[in-house]
Write an enzyme that holds these catalytic residues in place. Sequence first.
Site, PDB file in Angstrom:
ATOM      1  N   TYR A  76       3.962  19.906 -22.408  1.00 35.00           N
ATOM      2  CA  TYR A  76       4.620  18.635 -22.713  1.00 35.00           C
ATOM      3  C   TYR A  76       4.566  17.771 -21.468  1.00 35.00           C
ATOM      4  O   TYR A  76       4.903  18.212 -20.369  1.00 35.00           O
ATOM      5  CB  TYR A  76       6.077  18.884 -23.108  1.00 35.00           C
ATOM      6  CG  TYR A  76       6.850  17.629 -23.426  1.00 35.00           C
ATOM      7  CD1 TYR A  76       6.542  16.857 -24.541  1.00 35.00           C
ATOM      8  CD2 TYR A  76       7.905  17.217 -22.612  1.00 35.00           C
ATOM      9  CE1 TYR A  76       7.260  15.711 -24.842  1.00 35.00           C
ATOM     10  CE2 TYR A  76       8.635  16.065 -22.910  1.00 35.00           C
ATOM     11  CZ  TYR A  76       8.308  15.314 -24.021  1.00 35.00           C
ATOM     12  OH  TYR A  76       9.016  14.178 -24.314  1.00 35.00           O
ATOM     13  N   ASP A 120       1.290  18.382 -13.446  1.00 35.87           N
ATOM     14  CA  ASP A 120       2.577  17.840 -13.866  1.00 35.87           C
ATOM     15  C   ASP A 120       3.671  18.781 -13.384  1.00 35.87           C
ATOM     16  O   ASP A 120       3.849  19.879 -13.913  1.00 35.87           O
ATOM     17  CB  ASP A 120       2.594  17.685 -15.391  1.00 35.87           C
ATOM     18  CG  ASP A 120       3.886  17.067 -15.902  1.00 35.87           C
ATOM     19  OD1 ASP A 120       4.831  16.896 -15.103  1.00 35.87           O
ATOM     20  OD2 ASP A 120       3.951  16.746 -17.114  1.00 35.87           O
ATOM     21  N   LYS A 129      12.901  14.880 -13.079  1.00 36.26           N
ATOM     22  CA  LYS A 129      14.017  15.843 -13.180  1.00 36.26           C
ATOM     23  C   LYS A 129      14.733  16.054 -11.830  1.00 36.26           C
ATOM     24  O   LYS A 129      15.510  15.210 -11.438  1.00 36.26           O
ATOM     25  CB  LYS A 129      13.534  17.137 -13.844  1.00 36.26           C
ATOM     26  CG  LYS A 129      13.090  16.853 -15.315  1.00 36.26           C
ATOM     27  CD  LYS A 129      12.885  18.072 -16.159  1.00 36.26           C
ATOM     28  CE  LYS A 129      12.734  17.719 -17.632  1.00 36.26           C
ATOM     29  NZ  LYS A 129      11.370  17.530 -18.101  1.00 36.26           N
TER      30      LYS A 129
HETATM   31  C1  LIG Z   1      10.570  16.558 -18.933  1.00 32.85           C
HETATM   32  C2  LIG Z   1       9.095  16.525 -18.719  1.00 32.85           C
HETATM   33  C3  LIG Z   1       8.363  15.334 -18.818  1.00 32.85           C
HETATM   34  C4  LIG Z   1       8.962  14.051 -19.302  1.00 32.85           C
HETATM   35  O1  LIG Z   1       9.975  13.589 -18.480  1.00 32.85           O
HETATM   36  P1  LIG Z   1      11.041  12.520 -19.069  1.00 32.85           P
HETATM   37  O2  LIG Z   1      11.842  12.150 -17.885  1.00 32.85           O
HETATM   38  O3  LIG Z   1      11.807  13.278 -20.124  1.00 32.85           O
HETATM   39  O4  LIG Z   1      10.267  11.406 -19.653  1.00 32.85           O
HETATM   40  C5  LIG Z   1       7.026  15.355 -18.471  1.00 32.85           C
HETATM   41  N1  LIG Z   1       6.431  16.486 -18.076  1.00 32.85           N
HETATM   42  C6  LIG Z   1       7.105  17.657 -17.988  1.00 32.85           C
HETATM   43  C7  LIG Z   1       6.393  18.885 -17.530  1.00 32.85           C
HETATM   44  C8  LIG Z   1       8.447  17.719 -18.328  1.00 32.85           C
HETATM   45  O5  LIG Z   1       9.095  18.881 -18.283  1.00 32.85           O
END
Ligand SMILES: *Cc1c(COP(=O)(O)O)cnc(C)c1O
Length: 445
Positions: A155, A250, A282
Amino acid sequence: MSSQPLTDQPITDVPASAALLARASAVIPGGVNSPVRAFRAVGGTPRFMAAGSGPWLTDADGNRYVDLICSWGPMILGHAHPDVLAAVNEAAARGFSFGTPSENEVALAEEIVARVEPVDQVRLVNSGTEATMSAIRLARGFTGRDVIVKFAGCYHGHVDALLASAGSGVATFALPDSAGVPRSSAGETIVLPYNDLAAVEAAFAERGHEIAAVITEAAPGNMGVVPPAPGFTEGLRRVTAAHGALLISDEVMTGFRCSRSGFYGLEGPYAGGAPDLFTFGKVMGGGFPTAAFGGRADVMAMLAPEGPVYQAGTLSGNPVASAAGLATLRGCTDEVYTRLDVVAHTIADAASAELTAASVPHTVQWAGSMFSVFFRDRPVTDYDGARDQDTDAFRRFFHSMLAQGVHLPPSAFESWFVSASHDDAAVEHVLAALPAAARAAASRD
Ligand SMILES: *Cc1c(COP(=O)(O)O)cnc(C)c1O
């Protein structure tokens, strides 16, 4: 266990949360602003939280829970940490947003660049979604190519091109995809099975000259925790470099959580070189909406106003959010990471022991102190494996824990998160809840 139950009664009745959900549902689709919060995968009433302090959450009915979501990662120091609170108050007292550059965003960028060796420069944004969206635009601008490779179950936020076979909420609802994503956009995305380097090599052999970038979670946490097999990340680096494509790591979830330099700090440096771009979110916002993408200076130089790739944000680098993020990162000392490991292993080992005692098939998987419990007896290496688990057993386990005052992520496809504020009392409370939850998982009702 010697711990005192928080309440004599299991938490079953939550009238204030139910009333808030009814109010919310009238004005917010599904009553929530992010789908996983709605408890659709587990059923029941989502708890509307009124307050958080350290490892504890208090809901609108006054029930207390040990928090194992930690806002899906950001609350690495615990809720309302005094140092972060002081930094936020101090920043807010000087104004909330200027629409001009200010010092806090510089300090936050410096902290990130200092921690993650391959990152020369970062651009601050407001969410992880914006970070990945901007990183793929930058990769496309830099290479002059359009196609993006992603992995099933990873994701990367709700970016059109990256929603194909995404994990997280998309996995929870077993949606193959999202409605509203143009075919043209999905058509620029190649989705491959995670941990399958042969599939990556085959895709590059066929379309390598069209591929701008491979984007991968440094260690996937959004289909549950599925770490890269030894050599997988390095293999991605080798294949992308051979074809002139970029590698985007990511680290929105793993960044500054798996180690002080994220999952890269555990797995890197790589023989074939570092990823070209990283995305963060995060933890680096400490609970406020700030995120970043960054990497090689020559790639980052393509961004406006230096270069032709446009990217912007009214609130980007917000001084209050930057202060919260900086105070959080500065609070992430070696002792903090040691404590996260101890807490996570204590909870995971106990969960595994109780599930074994109750004859519930399960597997625990790790990325740093992130872990998840899959309700199946074999390791999970990809999205198909993650989906092949007993989600009903998870549902029963989840509700037993919740009734006993432990708030797990409300989906079998998520990591569990701990904080450095999870003290012995909080950990004991989790351990005390596990035997009954394991028995509930084993039961058939
Ligand atoms: C949470 C997450 C996102 C998206 O971040 P948001 O602040 O919710 O838009 C993208 N990549 C990873 C790996 C994530 O865990």
